[in-house]
Design a protein around this motif. Sequence first.
Motif, PDB file in Angstrom:
ATOM      1  N   ARG A 174       0.870  -1.059   0.092  1.00  0.00           N
ATOM      2  CA  ARG A 174      -0.002  -0.030   0.183  1.00  0.00           C
ATOM      3  C   ARG A 174       0.919   1.189   0.048  1.00  0.00           C
ATOM      4  NH1 ARG A 174      -2.665   2.255   5.257  1.00  0.00           N
ATOM      5  NH2 ARG A 174      -0.370   2.468   5.588  1.00  0.00           N
ATOM      6  N   SER A 175       1.928   1.124   1.014  1.00  0.00           N
ATOM      7  CA  SER A 175       2.839   2.266   1.037  1.00  0.00           C
ATOM      8  C   SER A 175       3.583   2.630  -0.214  1.00  0.00           C
ATOM      9  CB  SER A 175       3.704   1.918   1.965  1.00  0.00           C
ATOM     10  OG  SER A 175       4.736   2.844   2.203  1.00  0.00           O
ATOM     11  N   GLU A 176       3.926   1.520  -0.925  1.00  0.00           N
ATOM     12  CA  GLU A 176       4.556   1.675  -2.319  1.00  0.00           C
ATOM     13  C   GLU A 176       3.759   2.311  -3.353  1.00  0.00           C
ATOM     14  OE1 GLU A 176       7.573  -1.544  -3.107  1.00  0.00           O
ATOM     15  OE2 GLU A 176       6.351  -1.686  -4.770  1.00  0.00           O
ATOM     16  N   PHE A 177       2.504   1.734  -3.249  1.00  0.00           N
ATOM     17  CA  PHE A 177       1.500   2.370  -4.216  1.00  0.00           C
ATOM     18  C   PHE A 177       1.378   3.703  -4.058  1.00  0.00           C
ATOM     19  CE2 PHE A 177      -2.920   3.473  -5.030  1.00  0.00           C
ATOM     20  CZ  PHE A 177      -2.975   3.257  -6.394  1.00  0.00           C
ATOM     21  N   VAL A 178       1.119   4.234  -2.981  1.00  0.00           N
ATOM     22  CA  VAL A 178       0.896   5.570  -2.556  1.00  0.00           C
ATOM     23  C   VAL A 178       2.065   6.444  -2.961  1.00  0.00           C
ATOM     24  CG1 VAL A 178       0.379   7.216  -0.906  1.00  0.00           C
ATOM     25  CG2 VAL A 178      -0.976   4.986  -0.638  1.00  0.00           C
ATOM     26  N   SER A 179       2.907   5.774  -2.572  1.00  0.00           N
ATOM     27  CA  SER A 179       4.269   6.603  -2.972  1.00  0.00           C
ATOM     28  C   SER A 179       4.293   6.822  -4.474  1.00  0.00           C
ATOM     29  CB  SER A 179       5.481   5.897  -2.243  1.00  0.00           C
ATOM     30  OG  SER A 179       6.714   6.315  -2.885  1.00  0.00           O
ATOM     31  N   THR A 180       4.268   5.572  -5.286  1.00  0.00           N
ATOM     32  CA  THR A 180       4.669   5.759  -6.603  1.00  0.00           C
ATOM     33  C   THR A 180       3.392   6.752  -7.345  1.00  0.00           C
ATOM     34  OG1 THR A 180       5.090   3.485  -6.616  1.00  0.00           O
ATOM     35  CG2 THR A 180       4.761   4.334  -8.750  1.00  0.00           C
ATOM     36  N   ALA A 181       2.087   6.541  -6.676  1.00  0.00           N
ATOM     37  CA  ALA A 181       1.060   7.172  -7.330  1.00  0.00           C
ATOM     38  C   ALA A 181       1.257   8.681  -7.086  1.00  0.00           C
ATOM     39  CB  ALA A 181      -0.392   6.766  -6.952  1.00  0.00           C
ATOM     40  N   SER A 182       1.783   8.892  -5.784  1.00  0.00           N
ATOM     41  CA  SER A 182       1.957  10.289  -5.411  1.00  0.00           C
ATOM     42  C   SER A 182       2.960  11.068  -6.543  1.00  0.00           C
ATOM     43  CB  SER A 182       2.431  10.662  -4.024  1.00  0.00           C
ATOM     44  OG  SER A 182       1.517   9.978  -3.231  1.00  0.00           O
ATOM     45  N   HIS A 183       4.222  10.320  -6.624  1.00  0.00           N
ATOM     46  CA  HIS A 183       5.396  10.746  -7.529  1.00  0.00           C
ATOM     47  C   HIS A 183       4.786  11.045  -8.861  1.00  0.00           C
ATOM     48  CE1 HIS A 183       8.379  11.442  -4.748  1.00  0.00           C
ATOM     49  NE2 HIS A 183       8.208  10.198  -4.023  1.00  0.00           N
ATOM     50  N   GLU A 184       3.938  10.236  -9.355  1.00  0.00           N
ATOM     51  CA  GLU A 184       3.734  10.099 -10.720  1.00  0.00           C
ATOM     52  C   GLU A 184       2.547  11.278 -10.956  1.00  0.00           C
ATOM     53  OE1 GLU A 184       4.777   8.573 -13.431  1.00  0.00           O
ATOM     54  OE2 GLU A 184       6.292   7.798 -11.721  1.00  0.00           O
ATOM     55  N   MET A 185       1.716  11.564  -9.871  1.00  0.00           N
ATOM     56  CA  MET A 185       0.528  12.621 -10.000  1.00  0.00           C
ATOM     57  C   MET A 185       1.561  14.138  -9.862  1.00  0.00           C
ATOM     58  SD  MET A 185      -2.817  11.730  -8.133  1.00  0.00           S
ATOM     59  CE  MET A 185      -2.478  10.400  -7.055  1.00  0.00           C
ATOM     60  N   ARG A 186       2.394  14.033  -9.068  1.00  0.00           N
ATOM     61  CA  ARG A 186       3.092  15.136  -8.789  1.00  0.00           C
ATOM     62  C   ARG A 186       3.590  16.222  -9.988  1.00  0.00           C
ATOM     63  NH1 ARG A 186       7.026  15.149  -3.605  1.00  0.00           N
ATOM     64  NH2 ARG A 186       5.284  15.638  -2.048  1.00  0.00           N
ATOM     65  N   THR A 187       4.397  15.188 -10.744  1.00  0.00           N
ATOM     66  CA  THR A 187       4.648  16.077 -12.157  1.00  0.00           C
ATOM     67  C   THR A 187       3.819  16.606 -12.940  1.00  0.00           C
ATOM     68  OG1 THR A 187       6.628  14.287 -11.962  1.00  0.00           O
ATOM     69  CG2 THR A 187       6.216  15.481 -13.938  1.00  0.00           C
TER      70      THR A 187
END
Lengths: 409, 128
Positions: A174-187
């Motif tokens: 879950r943590s990995e998903f949130v982290s990846t999704a957050s970074h992907e959305m930030r750009t």
Amino acid sequence: MLHIWELVSVLLLLFIVVYIFINVGAKKRDKSDELKKYAKEMSAEKSKDEAIISNIADGIYAINMKKEIILFNKAAENITGWAAKDAIGSPCKSVMNIKNSESASICETNCPVNSVWAKGKNEVLHDMCIINKKKDNLQLEGSYSPIEDSGGKISGAVCVFRDITKRKELERMRSEFVSTASHEMRTPITAMSGYVELALNKQICKVDDKAREYLEKALQTAVSMSNLIKNLLVVTKIEDRKLDIKVENFSLEKLIGEVIEVFQRKAIEKNNLLKYETAPNLTIKGKKIGRSLDVRADEEQIREVLYNLVENAGKFTDNGEIKIAIDYDNEFAKVCVTDTGVGIPEGEVNHLFEKFYQVDNSATRKVGGSGLGLYITRSIVESFGGKIWVESKVGTGSNFCFTVPRAVE
Amino acid sequence: MTKILIVEDDIALSEIYQARFIAENFNVSMAVDGEEALAKAVTEKPNLIVLDIMMPKISGFDILDILRETPETKNTKVVILSALSQSSDIERGKKLGADAYLIKSQTTLTDIVEKAKELLAREKTETT
């Protein structure tokens, strides 16, 4: 020849002897029956206790003062792969060799049982590892309690534990998903804000007033979205106990100066006076001190706390004052952010630091927010052993205070 | 004219930074990966480099490390502009010799331009 009275005496004596014999025998029989009943009850009670302990879904083991295992239930067998007959009598560290997150054994250096015995009270460990008989790494959570004999003397310890390996794996995913999704959305959000900023730049684009108003709103929304993503990421880290923390000594006064510099432009835009104020009669142990004292925590995390509090104060204050003040006691520095803004209704104050909680009134609807900032702030302050609280009155303003440990001088 | 090299692999962001710096009358050059960035840093000798971290082939940290080891670029002002926001990343960037570390999602274009101007003004005082 016997006289009649002699015969009567002999018969009487005989009667007494027989009576005593019968009575004593009966009492003995009663006592023996009682003992048998008691033993039977005790045995039934013991079997019941053993059955309960054996069938509890959590692993249970107990040790004596030599740290040898004296009890090992069925769940402990299933989790560890050790048979009770092999575990009982073995040293605890050979069966339950607990490791910390760096996979180092804590049995020799930091055995939880030692502190349980020293303090005489329970200790809960949320994240510990062992290697089971099949050589798999298992993550456990459990509690240790001292065992006291009937005289109140500590005679051992008992540990109740459960296997959380699968839960931890799900948390990691879950943590990995949130982290990846957050970074992907930030750009893309950063790009979106960037394009809007370019459109709003008078040197680059010419837009009419209405378009400018809409673009400004679009930019504000993009900033809120970006903050929400950032906060979700922080909350995930807090809940996984993976917040990036580096404890060091630093000057709180210098940090406050930097925070004021960041928010000064926004304060001026809203016609607010943003200022720093030291306690006028700063004393430690009755001794007056004329300087700021260092604190011990993670400077970046305390910066985040100050950002949240000063930003919040600015959101709800117009044409007023926002003051940051420090005070000290023997152990802690106390920082208060006081504003002359709209204030918080009495019934809402106790819920402010809860996750996703937002005061429901026109002021909060106007400025927006996710209800995560103050939850994050409280979590950070408490992770360093500090406290956070608020005093507020509608129409007068709010006073948010938190404490942070002082550095040892 | 003051020269700025923008090292960014995201096409949209790279276009945005370029437009904003051009509006401020800077001479802007672009690089989309580490190899191009290192080549342009040596040949074009920019006054300031805006450097992304997460890029293919060579990361921004490695580029910065090489820049600081290269005589022609060891004193060039470098602003890291990254999505990485952990204290450990900021510390790593500063240890490698970044003059400033800005986090993409927490920085406006005006903040980036102002930081660049501040560092260039410092560069001017250092060289005079």
